[in-house]
Design a protein around this motif. Structure first.
Motif, mmCIF file in Angstrom:
data_model
loop_
_atom_site.group_PDB
_atom_site.id
_atom_site.type_symbol
_atom_site.label_atom_id
_atom_site.label_comp_id
_atom_site.label_asym_id
_atom_site.label_seq_id
_atom_site.Cartn_x
_atom_site.Cartn_y
_atom_site.Cartn_z
ATOM 1 N N LYS A 114 0.895 -1.240 -0.132
ATOM 2 C CA LYS A 114 0.001 0.106 0.035
ATOM 3 C C LYS A 114 0.833 1.266 -0.013
ATOM 4 O O LYS A 114 0.557 2.295 -0.641
ATOM 5 C CB LYS A 114 -0.696 -0.009 1.309
ATOM 6 N N ASP A 115 1.984 1.191 0.842
ATOM 7 C CA ASP A 115 2.829 2.382 0.938
ATOM 8 C C ASP A 115 4.277 2.391 0.201
ATOM 9 O O ASP A 115 5.184 2.927 0.514
ATOM 10 C CB ASP A 115 3.197 2.563 2.485
ATOM 11 N N ILE A 116 4.414 1.664 -0.854
ATOM 12 C CA ILE A 116 5.586 1.479 -1.471
ATOM 13 C C ILE A 116 5.946 2.683 -2.118
ATOM 14 O O ILE A 116 7.424 3.065 -2.314
ATOM 15 C CB ILE A 116 5.476 0.199 -2.602
ATOM 16 N N ARG A 117 5.098 3.554 -2.585
ATOM 17 C CA ARG A 117 5.624 4.750 -3.114
ATOM 18 C C ARG A 117 6.286 5.717 -2.029
ATOM 19 O O ARG A 117 7.029 6.619 -2.508
ATOM 20 C CB ARG A 117 4.370 5.558 -3.712
ATOM 21 N N HIS A 118 6.194 5.371 -0.802
ATOM 22 C CA HIS A 118 6.855 6.389 0.300
ATOM 23 C C HIS A 118 8.112 5.760 0.428
ATOM 24 O O HIS A 118 9.179 6.409 1.399
ATOM 25 C CB HIS A 118 6.100 6.174 1.523
ATOM 26 N N PHE A 119 8.637 4.717 0.228
ATOM 27 C CA PHE A 119 10.002 3.966 0.317
ATOM 28 C C PHE A 119 11.001 4.882 -0.618
ATOM 29 O O PHE A 119 11.057 4.702 -1.745
ATOM 30 C CB PHE A 119 10.088 2.416 0.078
ATOM 31 N N LYS A 120 11.845 5.525 -0.031
ATOM 32 C CA LYS A 120 12.632 6.261 -0.791
ATOM 33 C C LYS A 120 14.254 5.640 -1.011
ATOM 34 O O LYS A 120 14.970 6.027 -1.686
ATOM 35 C CB LYS A 120 13.076 7.424 0.108
ATOM 36 N N GLY A 121 14.362 4.612 -0.282
ATOM 37 C CA GLY A 121 15.593 3.816 -0.274
ATOM 38 C C GLY A 121 16.786 4.271 0.535
ATOM 39 O O GLY A 121 17.709 4.055 0.486
ATOM 40 N N GLY A 122 16.341 5.101 1.637
ATOM 41 C CA GLY A 122 17.474 5.527 2.567
ATOM 42 C C GLY A 122 17.865 4.677 3.389
ATOM 43 O O GLY A 122 19.049 4.582 4.067
ATOM 44 N N CYS A 123 17.384 3.271 3.202
ATOM 45 C CA CYS A 123 17.691 2.113 4.171
ATOM 46 C C CYS A 123 17.372 0.902 3.308
ATOM 47 O O CYS A 123 16.785 0.978 2.236
ATOM 48 C CB CYS A 123 17.059 2.145 5.571
ATOM 49 N N SER A 124 17.922 -0.282 3.829
ATOM 50 C CA SER A 124 17.611 -1.575 3.112
ATOM 51 C C SER A 124 16.262 -1.960 3.253
ATOM 52 O O SER A 124 15.368 -1.350 4.106
ATOM 53 C CB SER A 124 18.388 -2.626 3.671
ATOM 54 N N VAL A 125 15.860 -2.672 2.166
ATOM 55 C CA VAL A 125 14.244 -3.191 2.097
ATOM 56 C C VAL A 125 13.967 -3.923 3.275
ATOM 57 O O VAL A 125 12.974 -3.796 3.895
ATOM 58 C CB VAL A 125 14.262 -3.515 0.947
#
Length: 169
Positions: free
Chosen positions: A43-54
């Motif tokens: 639902k919120d994948i668009r908020h993941f910016k890649g600042g940390c690991s998955v």
């Protein structure tokens, strides 16, 4: 951001499940929280910016969901508290006296771990039961990998000290 969610699920399910299991000590709760974690992540994948690991991102979602569940008072009783552990139900102990000694040692460690202050308790649990790397633990706490290493080491030393004091008494 285009993500193959099935691949993400297949790749990280075990890590998230073990992480939640390390906190809850209940397979049913771990399964439930892990499923909800991936639902929220989708639902919120668009908020993941890649600042940390998955893995760290997913574990942070899982931790928040678990803490929310505890705050709402929906903590499930671990199966171990209701009787014998899952391992005991699946495999008979070859030597009863050896099994009793191992169980007593494990209980001693859990007693000491239970009394540890935060963040020592959580870092130790994430490392030993959750099998997370120091980098992932640092990411979860918003700290450096080195902080996680030092905190884990201090937790280990506190546990060893308490266990040695208990054995002297």
């Amino acid at each position: 951001m285009k993500v193959d969610f099935e691949e993400l699920y297949d790749r990280f399910f075990r890590d998230v499940y073990l992480f939640v299991l390390s906190m809850s000590r209940d397979p049913h709760t771990a399964e439930e929280i892990t499923q909800e974690t991936f639902f929220r992540a989708l639902k919120d994948i668009r908020h993941f910016k890649g600042g940390c690991s998955v893995t760290s991102w997913l574990c942070q979602i899982a931790k928040n969901l678990y803490m929310d569940q505890l705050r709402r008072g929906k903590r499930l009783v671990p199966q171990e508290a209701a009787g014998e552990s899952l391992a005991e139900r699946q495999m008979p102990a070859p030597d009863v006296s050896e099994a009793c000694i191992q169980k007593e040692e494990a209980l001693s460690i859990y007693r000491v771990l239970h009394c540890l202050d935060e963040p020592y308790k959580e870092v130790f649990t994430l490392r030993t039961l959750g099998e997370l790397s120091f980098r992932e633990i640092g990411d979860i706490f918003g700290k450096q990998e080195n902080w996680a290493r030092v905190t884990y080491y201090r937790a280990r030393m506190k546990i060893i000290k308490e266990l040695s004091q208990d054995s002297l008494q």
